[in-house]
Scaffold this motif. Structure first.
Motif, PDB file in Angstrom:
ATOM      1  N   UNK A 149      14.073   9.665   4.827  1.00 16.52           N
ATOM      2  CA  UNK A 149      13.847   8.618   5.816  1.00 16.52           C
ATOM      3  C   UNK A 149      12.538   8.843   6.563  1.00 16.52           C
ATOM      4  N   UNK A 150      12.266  10.083   6.950  1.00 12.77           N
ATOM      5  CA  UNK A 150      11.019  10.384   7.657  1.00 12.77           C
ATOM      6  C   UNK A 150       9.813  10.022   6.791  1.00 12.77           C
ATOM      7  N   UNK A 151       9.861  10.379   5.520  1.00 19.76           N
ATOM      8  CA  UNK A 151       8.753  10.099   4.599  1.00 19.76           C
ATOM      9  C   UNK A 151       8.520   8.604   4.453  1.00 19.76           C
ATOM     10  N   UNK A 152       9.589   7.863   4.257  1.00 23.01           N
ATOM     11  CA  UNK A 152       9.454   6.424   4.032  1.00 23.01           C
ATOM     12  C   UNK A 152       9.033   5.692   5.305  1.00 23.01           C
ATOM     13  N   UNK A 155       7.391   6.813   7.847  1.00 25.94           N
ATOM     14  CA  UNK A 155       6.006   7.133   8.165  1.00 25.94           C
ATOM     15  C   UNK A 155       5.056   6.256   7.365  1.00 25.94           C
ATOM     16  N   UNK A 156       5.350   6.049   6.092  1.00 23.37           N
ATOM     17  CA  UNK A 156       4.511   5.221   5.236  1.00 23.37           C
ATOM     18  C   UNK A 156       4.627   3.749   5.599  1.00 23.37           C
ATOM     19  N   UNK A 157       5.849   3.272   5.799  1.00 23.04           N
ATOM     20  CA  UNK A 157       6.084   1.856   6.089  1.00 23.04           C
ATOM     21  C   UNK A 157       5.459   1.458   7.422  1.00 23.04           C
ATOM     22  N   UNK A 158       5.687   2.255   8.441  1.00 22.92           N
ATOM     23  CA  UNK A 158       5.161   1.936   9.767  1.00 22.92           C
ATOM     24  C   UNK A 158       3.653   2.178   9.819  1.00 22.92           C
ATOM     25  N   UNK A 159       3.201   3.261   9.200  1.00 26.84           N
ATOM     26  CA  UNK A 159       1.783   3.584   9.231  1.00 26.84           C
ATOM     27  C   UNK A 159       0.918   2.551   8.528  1.00 26.84           C
ATOM     28  N   UNK A 160       1.471   1.865   7.540  1.00 24.58           N
ATOM     29  CA  UNK A 160       0.724   0.839   6.810  1.00 24.58           C
ATOM     30  C   UNK A 160       1.095  -0.579   7.242  1.00 24.58           C
ATOM     31  N   UNK A 161       1.820  -0.692   8.350  1.00 25.07           N
ATOM     32  CA  UNK A 161       2.147  -1.986   8.963  1.00 25.07           C
ATOM     33  C   UNK A 161       3.002  -2.865   8.047  1.00 25.07           C
ATOM     34  N   UNK A 162       3.986  -2.238   7.381  1.00 25.00           N
ATOM     35  CA  UNK A 162       4.881  -2.984   6.504  1.00 25.00           C
ATOM     36  C   UNK A 162       6.246  -3.248   7.143  1.00 25.00           C
ATOM     37  N   UNK A 163       6.440  -2.807   8.374  1.00 28.18           N
ATOM     38  CA  UNK A 163       7.761  -2.923   8.998  1.00 28.18           C
ATOM     39  C   UNK A 163       8.212  -4.379   9.101  1.00 28.18           C
ATOM     40  N   UNK A 164       7.282  -5.275   9.408  1.00 29.71           N
ATOM     41  CA  UNK A 164       7.654  -6.687   9.554  1.00 29.71           C
ATOM     42  C   UNK A 164       8.133  -7.279   8.224  1.00 29.71           C
ATOM     43  N   UNK A 165       7.522  -6.856   7.116  1.00 29.27           N
ATOM     44  CA  UNK A 165       7.949  -7.351   5.807  1.00 29.27           C
ATOM     45  C   UNK A 165       9.367  -6.889   5.494  1.00 29.27           C
ATOM     46  N   UNK A 207       0.457   7.018  -2.633  1.00 27.61           N
ATOM     47  CA  UNK A 207      -0.011   7.173  -1.263  1.00 27.61           C
ATOM     48  C   UNK A 207       0.837   6.386  -0.264  1.00 27.61           C
ATOM     49  N   UNK A 208       1.821   5.669  -0.764  1.00 24.19           N
ATOM     50  CA  UNK A 208       2.693   4.900   0.124  1.00 24.19           C
ATOM     51  C   UNK A 208       2.037   3.724   0.793  1.00 24.19           C
ATOM     52  N   UNK A 209       0.900   3.254   0.249  1.00 23.66           N
ATOM     53  CA  UNK A 209       0.164   2.166   0.891  1.00 23.66           C
ATOM     54  C   UNK A 209       0.131   0.891   0.060  1.00 23.66           C
ATOM     55  N   UNK A 210       0.924   0.843  -0.974  1.00 27.17           N
ATOM     56  CA  UNK A 210       0.992  -0.347  -1.817  1.00 27.17           C
ATOM     57  C   UNK A 210       1.843  -1.417  -1.123  1.00 27.17           C
ATOM     58  N   UNK A 211       1.326  -2.640  -1.072  1.00 21.82           N
ATOM     59  CA  UNK A 211       2.039  -3.718  -0.368  1.00 21.82           C
ATOM     60  C   UNK A 211       3.424  -3.929  -0.979  1.00 21.82           C
ATOM     61  N   UNK A 212       4.485  -3.919  -0.157  1.00 23.43           N
ATOM     62  CA  UNK A 212       5.849  -4.075  -0.687  1.00 23.43           C
ATOM     63  C   UNK A 212       6.039  -5.405  -1.411  1.00 23.43           C
ATOM     64  N   UNK A 251      10.477   7.299  -4.115  1.00 24.86           N
ATOM     65  CA  UNK A 251       9.932   6.234  -3.270  1.00 24.86           C
ATOM     66  C   UNK A 251       8.601   5.720  -3.812  1.00 24.86           C
ATOM     67  N   UNK A 252       7.846   6.599  -4.491  1.00 24.72           N
ATOM     68  CA  UNK A 252       6.533   6.231  -5.026  1.00 24.72           C
ATOM     69  C   UNK A 252       6.611   5.087  -6.034  1.00 24.72           C
ATOM     70  N   UNK A 253       7.775   4.885  -6.636  1.00 31.33           N
ATOM     71  CA  UNK A 253       7.944   3.766  -7.578  1.00 31.33           C
ATOM     72  C   UNK A 253       7.688   2.441  -6.870  1.00 31.33           C
TER      73      UNK A 253
END
Length: 327
Positions: free
Chosen positions: A140-143, A145-155, A251-256, A244-246
């Protein structure tokens, strides 16, 4: 019109009108395809629409500058003016316009980061207890961090609200694609796929066991049935071991890319709910294209004349057709 000279007279008259009105006159083309040999594709489409004369179409390819000059040679010294000079002059008067800005501009939901984190952690605690098992907490921490750091939370939150709304109204939602590799998506209720390693978890006392031999069991559903060693309740078997990288890349920065399949009779309500979240004026609705149902009233001689504003130069093509028009 009796012959080509009649067309030439009309174009000379257009040029004279442009001079009289102080308007630039440009040679333009009704281009339907790039190369002459591409005419066969338009011919096939016209036959499909029922035009028996599809084989007798005008030369609607994109003519090179030299061909355009030859087509308008009857204008004498003014051929270059309408083929090259005036289109360039008009192009120079037009500012550079970007129809779409650089980057992505996803919708934003206020406080989405905190809401998604709270929702995810509450669900995880309801399943695995508090404190969370180490493997659960780290994932959860890993995901997050990536989701919030790349501004994907709203999606994520938008998808969660759509799924929750549909389920609340009695319609199941199918989530497909790689979103099943996101444990945050699982805890948020977007997908039912649990991407953690195979494991047991007790729905009663929250006992969990992740000490599973991966060589023997690839997925949790293949685990043998067991009772909880703490309270005796049947243990739930879960986990499909999906990185999660799938979903978001290394880098966790691919648009969901969250694909949701709604019931056919519920889709319009889902679209309406998106409008409620973000506003009707900012919510496009994608619709599948329908086959042509009517024939166009047209002949092989085309009627629409788009103006070419590209700057012709050596080796570059200019406007394409033996026609002149005042602008």
């Amino acid at each position: 019109m009796k012959d080509a000279e009649g067309l030439h007279d009309i174009n000379r008259h257009i040029l004279a009108l442009g001079d009289k009105l102080g308007k630039k006159t440009v040679a333009t083309g009704d281009v339907h395809f790039l190369e002459p040999e591409d005419a066969i594709y338009r011919q096939i489409l016209l036959y499909k629409l029922g035009f028996d004369d599809a084989a007798f179409q005008a030369p609607l390819y994109f003519k090179p500058t030299q061909e355009m000059l030859e087509e308008f040679a009857y204008l004498g010294d003014r051929a270059r003016e309408v083929v090259i000079d005036n289109p360039n002059a008009i192009a120079d008067e037009i500012e550079v316009l970007k129809p779409f800005p650089d980057g992505t501009h996803a919708p934003m939901i206020p406080d989405a980061e905190n809401e998604l984190t709270r929702m995810t952690m509450d669900k995880a605690h309801s399943i695995y207890g508090d404190p969370l098992p180490d493997v659960v907490q780290k994932r959860l921490d890993k995901e997050l961090k990536s989701i919030i750091g790349n501004h994907f939370a709203s999606l994520y939150l938008m998808a969660q609200r759509l799924v929750h709304k549909s389920n609340s109204d009695g319609y199941l939602v199918g989530s497909r694609g790689s979103v099943g590799s996101s444990f945050v998506a699982t805890m948020a209720g977007i997908t039912e796929v649990n991407p953690l390693p195979p494991h047991y978890v007790c729905p009663q006392c929250k006992y969990s066991n992740f000490d599973i031999d991966p060589l023997q069991y690839n997925t949790g559903v293949d685990l043998p049935d067991k009772a909880c060693p703490v309270c005796g309740a049947p243990l739930k078997k879960d986990g499909f071991e999906i990185p999660f990288e799938v979903f978001l890349g290394f880098k966790g920065d691919k648009t969901p890319d969250i694909d949701l399949n709604f019931s056919g009779e519920y889709q319009h309500r889902a679209h309406k709910y998106v409008e409620e979240m973000f506003g009707q004026s900012t919510t496009p609705t994608g619709r599948a294209p329908s086959p042509a149902s009517r024939k166009r009233r047209a002949s092989s001689a085309c009627t629409t004349t788009p103006r070419s504003l590209a700057k012709p130069c050596a080796g570059r093509r200019s406007s394409a057709s033996a026609r002149a028009a005042s602008t």
